[in-house]
Design a protein around this motif. Structure first.
Motif: not given
Ligand code: FAD
Length: 450
Positions: A179-184
């Motif tokens: 997972v590489a998403d700024e929202r987590g």
């Protein structure tokens, strides 16, 4: 004051949220979720570090690309979560010794094959229950050299799938996505919560979710209401409780049960091992490690097993972030949790200088999660002994009167994973809904008779 509801869900991790959602969707709107910490997510948790979102807990969606769809992968697709494919298979060809040389791929491949074969043999011996063979063969093939120890660590603490079939990979496929998403990763939970809790501006504004409520006592009886007391002196009452606290918490004395849980329950809880898994994040002023897809993971071979062995660079996930992640487990995790972050940074730097030379820059920041010392976690995930019958997990999962149990540790097939928690929550939610419906039917029959 006492607050009364039909169901109390303890814990707002993935299993608690998915259980509550099933209840709400089946007409049980009258529920309360009590969460000890100040946020939802539990072991799904991200923090800003070095300019990006660092996942301190679950990082991967494991089990993708197989014959069945992984439900967590489906949630991720629906909500547009950004992920990137992780190829672990190359890690074994990036093994550094203490002088910074990479072991030739032939040597690494041979050592790896030897380790897999011996692990399979050990497993067979265990299954045959032949202790004598087990002991001798273990002596025979016990890893000794740094490269053997490094591979043994990788195999047993990361890649057991090569030794025994693991349902996650058999059912859902062998691929893993970071997972590489700024929202987590936790964005998936917010999406789920949104469907049954009132939210505004991405914030949950529903009084059915109570944060900072540490449950310390559960009073229960077969027929009466369940009374739940929190550390801040609040009292909640309900017909049923769903308890999603981790196996580590169940083994601790955080929650006391009145009357105490029966022996069959506590004995099963004691039989499940708690794994500690620690991802240490290090921020650098610039990159000094090789990049590229086959270089994402690398291994440090040291004479001490598990000593800063498993490394990952974050350039695939977040290009230009200049972040390295090193993973420690169990004994090494506990050791590092007990020391200062400065000491840990120094140890990690010494290891990196072994691999990349004396002139590399010092890390400018470090993040050390402490899952073992977190009293709401007491470890990272459950690990059932390889040779354990389903009876243990079934007992851990079985309700005690009006208390229902859920969480990754109650998933027979997928314990230890996010999808295990998610599916366990759905399962427990459904079981309770059925039970409540039956009770309702019985009540109305009784009323008709009267
Ligand atoms: P939790 O998330 O622990 O939820 C339980 C909740 O209960 C918590 O929020 C806790 O605060 C709360 N609670 C506890 N005690 C009380 C109390 N007394 N009163 C009120 N509330 C309480 N899985 C993967 O699929 N892929 C991965 O890559 C992966 N990596 C991981 C790495 C690490 C470091 C860790 C720690 C876990 C990892 N996992 C991974 C496992 C995954 O995170 C868990 O299986 C899953 O998130 C567990 O969900 P849960 O709902 O069962 O438990």
């Amino acid at each position: 004051s006492r607050r009364r509801s039909s169901v109390i869900v303890i814990g707002a991790g993935v299993s608690g949220i998915s259980a509550a959602k099933v209840l709400a969707e089946n007409g049980v709107e009258d529920l309360v979720i009590l969460e000890a910490s100040d946020r939802i997510g539990g072991r799904i948790r991200n923090e800003r570090f070095g300019g990006v979102s660092a996942e301190l807990g679950a990082g991967w969606i494991a089990g993708v690309g197989g014959k069945e769809a992984n439900p967590v992968w489906e949630l991720a697709s629906q909500s547009g979560l950004r992920t990137c494919f992780s190829d672990y298979s190359n890690a074994r060809y990036n093994i550094y010794d203490r002088s910074g040389k990479i072991f030739p791929s032939g040597v690494a491949a041979d050592s790896y094959k030897k380790a897999v074969d011996s692990a399979i043999q050990n497993l067979k011996n265990l299954e045959d229950n032949d202790d004598s063979i087990n002991v001798t063969s273990e002596h025979h093939s016990a890893p000794k050299t740094p490269i053997e120890l490094a591979i043994d660590f990788i195999l047993h603490d990361f890649e057991m799938a090569e030794v025994e079939p693991i349902s996650t990979y058999v059912d859902f496929g062998e691929r893993e996505f970071l997972v590489a998403d700024e929202r987590g990763y936790v964005h998936l939970l917010h999406k789920m919560a949104e469907e049954f809790l009132f939210t505004s501006d991405d914030k949950i504004m529903d009084s059915r979710l109570q944060l900072n409520k540490v449950v310390r006592e559960i009073q229960h009886s077969r027929n009466g209401v369940v009374v739940v007391k929190t550390e801040d002196g609040c009292v909640y009452e309900a017909n049923y409780v769903i308890l999603s606290a981790s196996i580590g918490v169940l083994q601790s004395d955080l929650i006391s049960f009145k009357p105490p849980l029966p022996r069959w329950k506590t004995e099963a809880i004691e039989k499940c091992d708690v794994m500690v898994y620690t991802k240490i994040f290090l921020k650098f002023p610039y990159k000094f490690w090789p990049c590229g897809p086959e270089k994402e993971f690398f291994i440090y071979a040291h004479e001490r097993r598990g000593y800063y062995t498993f490394w990952q660079h974050m350039e695939n996930a977040y290009p230009g972030s200049n972040i390295l992640v090193v993973t420690l487990t169990n004994g090494e995790s506990k050791r590092v949790e007990a020391q200062s972050d400065e000491e840990t940074l120094e140890e990690a730097m010494e290891v990196l200088r072994d691999m990349f030379g004396p002139s590399i820059p010092n890390a400018t920041d470090i993040l050390v999660p402490r899952w073992w010392n977190n009293r709401f976690q007491r470890g990272s995930y459950s690990n059932y002994p390889i040779i354990s019958d389903n009876q243990v997990v079934n007992s851990i999962k079985a309700p005690v009167g009006r208390i229902f149990f859920t969480g990754e540790h109650t998933s027979e097939k997928f314990n230890g994973y996010v999808h295990g928690g998610y599916l366990a929550g759905i399962d427990t939610g459904k079981t309770l809904v059925e039970k409540m419906n039956k009770e309702k039917e019985r009540d109305s029959e009784n009323q008709n008779q009267n």
